[in-house]
Design a protein around this motif. Structure first.
Motif, PDB file in Angstrom:
ATOM      1  N   ILE A   1     -22.872   1.412 -12.064  1.00 52.03           N
ATOM      2  CA  ILE A   1     -22.385   0.272 -11.273  1.00 52.03           C
ATOM      3  C   ILE A   1     -20.864   0.217 -11.239  1.00 52.03           C
ATOM      4  N   PHE A   2     -20.217   0.760 -12.251  1.00 47.85           N
ATOM      5  CA  PHE A   2     -18.757   0.732 -12.292  1.00 47.85           C
ATOM      6  C   PHE A   2     -18.178   1.741 -11.301  1.00 47.85           C
ATOM      7  N   LEU A   3     -18.780   2.935 -11.237  1.00 44.68           N
ATOM      8  CA  LEU A   3     -18.338   3.913 -10.243  1.00 44.68           C
ATOM      9  C   LEU A   3     -18.642   3.426  -8.829  1.00 44.68           C
ATOM     10  N   MET A   4     -19.824   2.824  -8.676  1.00 47.74           N
ATOM     11  CA  MET A   4     -20.185   2.320  -7.361  1.00 47.74           C
ATOM     12  C   MET A   4     -19.210   1.220  -6.920  1.00 47.74           C
ATOM     13  N   ARG A   5     -18.851   0.342  -7.847  1.00 44.91           N
ATOM     14  CA  ARG A   5     -17.895  -0.721  -7.525  1.00 44.91           C
ATOM     15  C   ARG A   5     -16.533  -0.130  -7.156  1.00 44.91           C
ATOM     16  N   ARG A   6     -16.153   0.918  -7.897  1.00 44.83           N
ATOM     17  CA  ARG A   6     -14.868   1.555  -7.623  1.00 44.83           C
ATOM     18  C   ARG A   6     -14.871   2.199  -6.233  1.00 44.83           C
ATOM     19  N   GLN A   7     -15.985   2.845  -5.882  1.00 51.28           N
ATOM     20  CA  GLN A   7     -16.095   3.459  -4.559  1.00 51.28           C
ATOM     21  C   GLN A   7     -16.047   2.411  -3.455  1.00 51.28           C
ATOM     22  N   ILE A   8     -16.732   1.288  -3.694  1.00 46.93           N
ATOM     23  CA  ILE A   8     -16.716   0.216  -2.693  1.00 46.93           C
ATOM     24  C   ILE A   8     -15.312  -0.345  -2.523  1.00 46.93           C
ATOM     25  N   GLN A   9     -14.617  -0.505  -3.649  1.00 48.75           N
ATOM     26  CA  GLN A   9     -13.248  -1.015  -3.582  1.00 48.75           C
ATOM     27  C   GLN A   9     -12.332  -0.045  -2.848  1.00 48.75           C
ATOM     28  N   ASP A  10     -12.540   1.250  -3.102  1.00 49.72           N
ATOM     29  CA  ASP A  10     -11.723   2.249  -2.404  1.00 49.72           C
ATOM     30  C   ASP A  10     -11.986   2.205  -0.904  1.00 49.72           C
ATOM     31  N   ILE A  11     -13.275   2.058  -0.529  1.00 50.16           N
ATOM     32  CA  ILE A  11     -13.625   2.003   0.892  1.00 50.16           C
ATOM     33  C   ILE A  11     -13.036   0.758   1.544  1.00 50.16           C
ATOM     34  N   VAL A  12     -13.179  -0.390   0.846  1.00 49.31           N
ATOM     35  CA  VAL A  12     -12.635  -1.643   1.384  1.00 49.31           C
ATOM     36  C   VAL A  12     -11.125  -1.577   1.472  1.00 49.31           C
ATOM     37  N   GLY A  13     -10.494  -1.024   0.419  1.00 48.10           N
ATOM     38  CA  GLY A  13      -9.035  -0.910   0.416  1.00 48.10           C
ATOM     39  C   GLY A  13      -8.544  -0.012   1.528  1.00 48.10           C
ATOM     40  N   GLY A  14      -9.258   1.109   1.760  1.00 54.23           N
ATOM     41  CA  GLY A  14      -8.864   2.022   2.830  1.00 54.23           C
ATOM     42  C   GLY A  14      -9.022   1.394   4.199  1.00 54.23           C
ATOM     43  N   THR A  15     -10.092   0.615   4.376  1.00 54.21           N
ATOM     44  CA  THR A  15     -10.325  -0.053   5.658  1.00 54.21           C
ATOM     45  C   THR A  15      -9.248  -1.082   5.940  1.00 54.21           C
ATOM     46  N   GLN A  16      -8.889  -1.839   4.894  1.00 52.09           N
ATOM     47  CA  GLN A  16      -7.857  -2.856   5.067  1.00 52.09           C
ATOM     48  C   GLN A  16      -6.502  -2.220   5.388  1.00 52.09           C
ATOM     49  N   GLN A  17      -6.221  -1.098   4.721  1.00 44.99           N
ATOM     50  CA  GLN A  17      -4.947  -0.428   4.976  1.00 44.99           C
ATOM     51  C   GLN A  17      -4.904   0.094   6.427  1.00 44.99           C
ATOM     52  N   GLN A  18      -6.056   0.624   6.894  1.00 44.92           N
ATOM     53  CA  GLN A  18      -6.108   1.141   8.249  1.00 44.92           C
ATOM     54  C   GLN A  18      -5.935   0.006   9.280  1.00 44.92           C
ATOM     55  N   GLU A  19      -6.538  -1.140   8.990  1.00 39.10           N
ATOM     56  CA  GLU A  19      -6.406  -2.283   9.885  1.00 39.10           C
ATOM     57  C   GLU A  19      -4.974  -2.786   9.914  1.00 39.10           C
ATOM     58  N   GLY A  20      -4.304  -2.715   8.729  1.00 36.61           N
ATOM     59  CA  GLY A  20      -2.906  -3.141   8.676  1.00 36.61           C
ATOM     60  C   GLY A  20      -2.011  -2.216   9.468  1.00 36.61           C
ATOM     61  N   ASN A  21      -2.311  -0.926   9.436  1.00 39.42           N
ATOM     62  CA  ASN A  21      -1.501   0.043  10.184  1.00 39.42           C
ATOM     63  C   ASN A  21      -1.678  -0.158  11.690  1.00 39.42           C
TER      64      ASN A  21
END
Length: 427
Positions: free
Chosen positions: A406-426
């Motif tokens: 669950i910790f790796l899965m949470r980390r992957q989800i956070q990375d995906i969410v973080g990447g999406t937010q960064q792309q939206e900001g760009n």
């Protein structure tokens, strides 16, 4: 015969996937997948630890039914010495033995008699100096199977003598044949057991080709009827032929005490047993002569088929001892040591090997190491495996995925969410 027969079973309808069992299994034989526990049959040693810790009673142990005695012309009961600790204020074993006959058995042969014979044989073998020391008792089948699976280097240290149950069964059948004139196949030999591992030991024996026991009855199953018959006894015949040494085998330290020397060690409870075996593997206990190990806390009185609390039963056995002689049986009664030895060597059961050869095993180990490095090393059990390393091994074997953590899965989800937010900001 099923190589991986087990007494311990799982009722998936009762299992809620709580992961209590996976943390306590000494051989990491349990996983939780899809919300349900799964027992890896090849690793299970039938110690019963999962039965003790399961709050939902999803783990159970199989045993035979008393109705089996109807299948034989003549039947003999083999009461384990721990049976005597189930009764309050017992001062005469014959009350128990006569009560057992009332259950429908034709005769009784105490396992404590055979225990005294094995004690005598062990003393002889130790004095001969031919055994690799420290010698490890072979009486507990769960411990012997644990050594085969987890501590193969210690196989040579295990005492190569048959268990008191097997010796009692052979002697009981021989005596019954002489007494009745019946064929051996017409005689049923039944062990009254506190122990789930004994059921497996009869079906898939270690050290011998075939067990002499025809059925294993749980003490907890026959206890209510036995008490009822004992309360109705008007008189008793003398059936007991054993003493302190034999009855003492019921509790931890009893087998070691029967050797009549002090250079021994006794440990009970599977976690303590593992600690002792690890020290033995590290060659830290080489000055000892004998080590008695029992998977159940308190000894056999703590087995999952016992009807009474193990520590209460142990106290009752101690009280009963004062009414008994020291010993009534010796190995000369069966012709000496030779007939008591195992006929097959104890061999490593390679159920935990990673590959068939060293080179492949090293490659697999390298993969496991790399995955384990990515895991959080919390050993929380939330993934369904007992440890992070066990999960890494399951992943390499194709039995699990990294996202089960669950910790790796949470980390992957956070990375995906973080990447999406960064792309939206760009954008």
């Amino acid at each position: 015969m099923d190589r991986f027969f087990h007494s311990v079973t799982l009722d998936k309808d009762l299992c809620v996937g709580c992961t209590n069992c996976i943390k306590r299994c000494p051989t990491q034989a349990i996983r939780v997948r899809g919300g349900k526990a799964q027992i890896m049959s090849e690793r299970c040693i039938d110690c019963g630890e999962c039965i003790r810790v399961c709050p939902h009673h999803a783990k159970k142990a199989r045993h035979d039914s008393l109705d089996m005695i109807k299948n034989y012309e003549y039947t003999v009961a083999l009461p384990a010495p721990s049976l005597y600790g189930q009764f309050n204020r017992l001062d005469d074993i014959d009350y128990v033995l006569n009560g057992i006959k009332e259950l429908g058995f034709d005769d009784i042969f105490e396992v404590s008699r055979a225990a005294e014979i094995i004690s005598d044989a062990t003393r002889t073998l130790l004095s001969d100096g031919k055994l690799k020391k420290p010698v490890i008792s072979s009486a507990c089948p769960a411990v012997v199977r644990l050594i085969r699976v987890r501590f193969p280097d210690l196989c040579e240290n295990v005492l190569p003598l048959r268990s008191p149950m097997e010796v009692a069964a052979e002697l009981a059948r021989e005596q019954a044949v002489q007494k009745t004139g019946l064929s051996p196949e017409s005689i049923g030999i039944f062990f009254l057991s506190p122990c789930a591992a004994k059921v497996t030991d009869v079906k898939v024996p270690i050290g011998i080709e075939k067990s002499n026991v025809d059925g294993v009855l749980a003490i907890s199953d026959i206890y209510p009827r036995l008490v009822s018959f004992m309360n109705k006894l008007q008189s008793t015949e003398q059936l007991s032929h054993s003493g302190i040494i034999g009855v003492g085998w019921s509790s931890i330290g009893g087998e070691a005490a029967g050797l009549l020397n002090e250079n021994n060690l006794s440990a009970d409870g599977i976690e303590n047993v593992i600690k002792v075996l690890e020290e033995l593997e590290d060659e830290k206990l080489q000055d000892l002569d004998f080590i008695e190990l029992n998977a159940c806390a308190g000894g056999c009185v703590g087995g999952v088929f016992a009807a009474e609390n193990g520590y209460v039963a142990r106290a009752r056995i101690q009280r009963l001892r004062k009414y008994l002689p020291v010993s009534c049986n010796r190995m000369e009664d069966v012709g000496g040591v030779a007939g008591l030895l195992w006929t097959q060597p104890l061999e490593y059961a390679p159920v935990m090997t990673l590959a068939d050869n060293v080179e492949d095993a090293m490659r697999v180990m390298n993969k496991i190491d790399k995955i384990a490095e990515r895991l959080p090393k919390l050993d929380c059990g939330s993934c369904g495996a007992p440890t992070c390393r066990a999960l890494a091994e399951d992943i390499v074997r194709g039995l699990a995925r990294e996202t089960d953590c669950i910790f790796l899965m949470r980390r992957q989800i956070q990375d995906i969410v973080g990447g999406t937010q960064q792309q939206e900001g760009n954008n």
